[in-house]
Design a protein around this motif. Structure first.
Motif, PDB file in Angstrom:
ATOM      1  N   GLY A 107       5.057  15.990   3.917  1.00 19.63           N
ATOM      2  CA  GLY A 107       3.492  15.486   4.634  1.00 19.63           C
ATOM      3  C   GLY A 107       4.058  14.423   3.809  1.00 19.63           C
ATOM      4  N   ARG A 108       4.269  13.608   3.024  1.00 23.32           N
ATOM      5  CA  ARG A 108       4.925  12.242   2.575  1.00 23.32           C
ATOM      6  C   ARG A 108       5.929  12.436   3.818  1.00 23.32           C
ATOM      7  NH1 ARG A 108       6.144   9.856  -3.166  1.00 23.32           N
ATOM      8  NH2 ARG A 108       5.954  12.544  -3.732  1.00 23.32           N
ATOM      9  N   ALA A 109       6.966  13.054   3.741  1.00 22.30           N
ATOM     10  CA  ALA A 109       7.736  12.126   5.049  1.00 22.30           C
ATOM     11  C   ALA A 109       6.611  11.879   6.164  1.00 22.30           C
ATOM     12  CB  ALA A 109       8.501  13.727   5.039  1.00 22.30           C
ATOM     13  N   ALA A 110       6.095  12.672   6.945  1.00 24.63           N
ATOM     14  CA  ALA A 110       4.897  12.611   7.993  1.00 24.63           C
ATOM     15  C   ALA A 110       3.943  11.410   7.910  1.00 24.63           C
ATOM     16  CB  ALA A 110       4.396  14.143   8.764  1.00 24.63           C
ATOM     17  N   SER A 150       0.469  -0.938   0.141  1.00 22.12           N
ATOM     18  CA  SER A 150      -0.014   0.449   0.182  1.00 22.12           C
ATOM     19  C   SER A 150       0.625   1.561  -0.061  1.00 22.12           C
ATOM     20  CB  SER A 150      -0.738   0.319   0.773  1.00 22.12           C
ATOM     21  OG  SER A 150       0.046   0.695   2.934  1.00 22.12           O
ATOM     22  N   TRP A 151       1.651   1.092   0.366  1.00 20.48           N
ATOM     23  CA  TRP A 151       2.895   2.205   0.601  1.00 20.48           C
ATOM     24  C   TRP A 151       3.202   2.314  -1.021  1.00 20.48           C
ATOM     25  CZ3 TRP A 151       2.686   7.331   3.580  1.00 20.48           C
ATOM     26  CH2 TRP A 151       4.549   7.473   3.092  1.00 20.48           C
ATOM     27  N   SER A 211      -2.757  16.133  -4.846  1.00 18.08           N
ATOM     28  CA  SER A 211      -1.887  15.422  -3.925  1.00 18.08           C
ATOM     29  C   SER A 211      -2.528  14.284  -3.038  1.00 18.08           C
ATOM     30  CB  SER A 211      -1.069  16.599  -3.538  1.00 18.08           C
ATOM     31  OG  SER A 211       0.080  15.914  -2.999  1.00 18.08           O
ATOM     32  N   LEU A 212      -1.776  13.161  -2.687  1.00 13.56           N
ATOM     33  CA  LEU A 212      -1.878  12.464  -1.556  1.00 13.56           C
ATOM     34  C   LEU A 212      -1.617  12.974  -0.461  1.00 13.56           C
ATOM     35  CD1 LEU A 212      -2.000   9.080  -3.102  1.00 13.56           C
ATOM     36  CD2 LEU A 212      -3.690   9.642  -2.274  1.00 13.56           C
ATOM     37  N   PHE A 213       0.456  13.896  -0.608  1.00 14.37           N
ATOM     38  CA  PHE A 213       1.184  13.930   1.120  1.00 14.37           C
ATOM     39  C   PHE A 213       1.216  15.322   0.604  1.00 14.37           C
ATOM     40  CE2 PHE A 213       2.452  10.232  -1.332  1.00 14.37           C
ATOM     41  CZ  PHE A 213       2.450   9.025  -0.483  1.00 14.37           C
ATOM     42  N   GLY A 214       0.183  16.130  -0.046  1.00 15.50           N
ATOM     43  CA  GLY A 214       0.531  17.552   0.177  1.00 15.50           C
ATOM     44  C   GLY A 214       2.000  18.081   0.298  1.00 15.50           C
ATOM     45  N   GLY A 215       2.534  17.885  -0.120  1.00 13.70           N
ATOM     46  CA  GLY A 215       4.178  17.541  -0.590  1.00 13.70           C
ATOM     47  C   GLY A 215       5.336  17.080   0.229  1.00 13.70           C
ATOM     48  N   ALA A 216       6.699  17.546  -0.091  1.00 14.66           N
ATOM     49  CA  ALA A 216       7.699  16.546   0.642  1.00 14.66           C
ATOM     50  C   ALA A 216       7.179  16.225   2.166  1.00 14.66           C
ATOM     51  CB  ALA A 216       8.874  16.670   0.123  1.00 14.66           C
ATOM     52  N   LEU A 234       1.814   6.327  -7.193  1.00 14.70           N
ATOM     53  CA  LEU A 234       0.256   7.608  -7.683  1.00 14.70           C
ATOM     54  C   LEU A 234       0.384   8.589  -7.658  1.00 14.70           C
ATOM     55  CD1 LEU A 234      -2.827   4.596  -6.059  1.00 14.70           C
ATOM     56  CD2 LEU A 234      -1.798   4.792  -8.280  1.00 14.70           C
ATOM     57  N   GLU A 235       1.628   9.261  -6.486  1.00 14.41           N
ATOM     58  CA  GLU A 235       1.413  10.335  -6.368  1.00 14.41           C
ATOM     59  C   GLU A 235       2.171  10.143  -8.127  1.00 14.41           C
ATOM     60  OE1 GLU A 235       0.450  12.141  -4.830  1.00 14.41           O
ATOM     61  OE2 GLU A 235       1.504  13.766  -4.028  1.00 14.41           O
ATOM     62  N   ASP A 236       3.807  10.226  -7.934  1.00 14.30           N
ATOM     63  CA  ASP A 236       4.444  10.431  -8.918  1.00 14.30           C
ATOM     64  C   ASP A 236       4.120  10.014 -10.556  1.00 14.30           C
ATOM     65  OD1 ASP A 236       5.972  10.761  -6.270  1.00 14.30           O
ATOM     66  OD2 ASP A 236       6.756   9.115  -6.286  1.00 14.30           O
ATOM     67  N   THR A 237       3.498   8.879 -10.621  1.00 11.50           N
ATOM     68  CA  THR A 237       3.253   8.523 -11.545  1.00 11.50           C
ATOM     69  C   THR A 237       1.412   9.692 -12.224  1.00 11.50           C
ATOM     70  OG1 THR A 237       3.849   6.387 -11.247  1.00 11.50           O
ATOM     71  CG2 THR A 237       2.102   7.311 -13.063  1.00 11.50           C
TER      72      THR A 237
END
Ligand SMILES: N[C@@H](CCC(=O)N[C@@H](CS)C(=O)NCC(=O)O)C(=O)O
Length: 230
Positions: free
Chosen positions: A92-95, A69-70, A85-90, A76-79
């Protein structure tokens, strides 16, 4: 093109309960991507062998096959960067990586001790035997022993959710004003329980409950419409 997703199902193909598959179902809807979900059972490992591992979720997007899933959320975010956006930026992705690890090792590990034995009511005979054998080997006890005294233990679980509660008292979603993948990670665990068990994980006045309702309402009530025990 429609993405194909192998999604863990019960004897009833409409019963979909994997917390990890729910994360991806919600992420695909967030990205506004078309998906065909294929009901998959524990006994059908051969159908996902080309993913190089034996668990779902697995997606096929054109010729690409992605598992975990991760990894799928990141794919999906990168493609599809032009889509929401699923993460709202770098940051958000890290958190979200922390939220993912917390949900896997704390939230879902605890939920399994309340609902694992209820899984048996939803599986066909082959999967039921496999599930009991593999989980009893993993837990070192029977499923019934593993889930014993759940009414007495659930208070400890509710206390462990205090960081979620404190967050949701200040904002409607973990993503802030609107949901992000962190919301789908946590929601997946609750959706698993909802699909297979009538056990009450949260007290009615818990501030986490209105968030759960908001999550059930997303995407035209997609998760709410799924068969559930509660
Ligand atoms: N880390 C994986 C975990 C996936 C996972 O454990 N999936 C379960 C369903 S909830 C599975 O396919 N289990 C197969 C088995 O136990 O044989 C992810 O995030 O996708």
């Amino acid at each position: 093109m429609t993405i194909r997703m192998y999604d863990l199902a019960g004897a009833d193909p409409k019963c979909r309960f994997s917390p990890y598959c729910w994360r991806v179902r919600m992420a695909l809807a967030h990205k506004q991507l078309l998906v065909e979900t294929i009901p998959w059972r524990y006994s059908e490992k051969a159908t996902i062998a080309r993913s190089g591992q034996d668990r779902v979720p697995v997606i096929e997007d054109g010729g690409r096959v992605i598992a975990d899933s991760w990894a799928i959320a990141n794919y999906l975010e990168d493609t599809y960067p032009e889509r929401p956006s699923l993460f709202g930026g770098a940051g958000g992705r890290a958190a979200a990586r922390f939220v993912n690890a917390w949900a896997d090792t704390v939230q879902n590990a605890a939920i399994s001790t309340f609902v694992a034995s209820d899984m048996l009511n939803h599986l066909g005979p082959d999967d039921r035997d496999y599930f009991r054998r593999s989980r009893e080997q993993r837990f070192g006890m029977t499923l019934e022993q593993f889930c014993a005294n759940r009414e007495q233990r659930v208070g400890g679980f509710r206390c462990s959710l205090e960081p979620l509660r404190q967050t949701l008292l200040n904002q409607p979603f973990f993503g802030g004003k609107s949901p992000l993948y962190a919301d789908y990670i946590v929601f997946g665990g609750f959706q698993w329980a909802r699909a297979i068990s009538s056990f009450t994980l949260l007290e009615a006045d818990d501030p986490i409950v209105p968030w759960r309702q908001r999550m059930l309402d997303l995407f035209d009530g997609m998760a709410r419409k799924a068969p559930a025990c509660v």
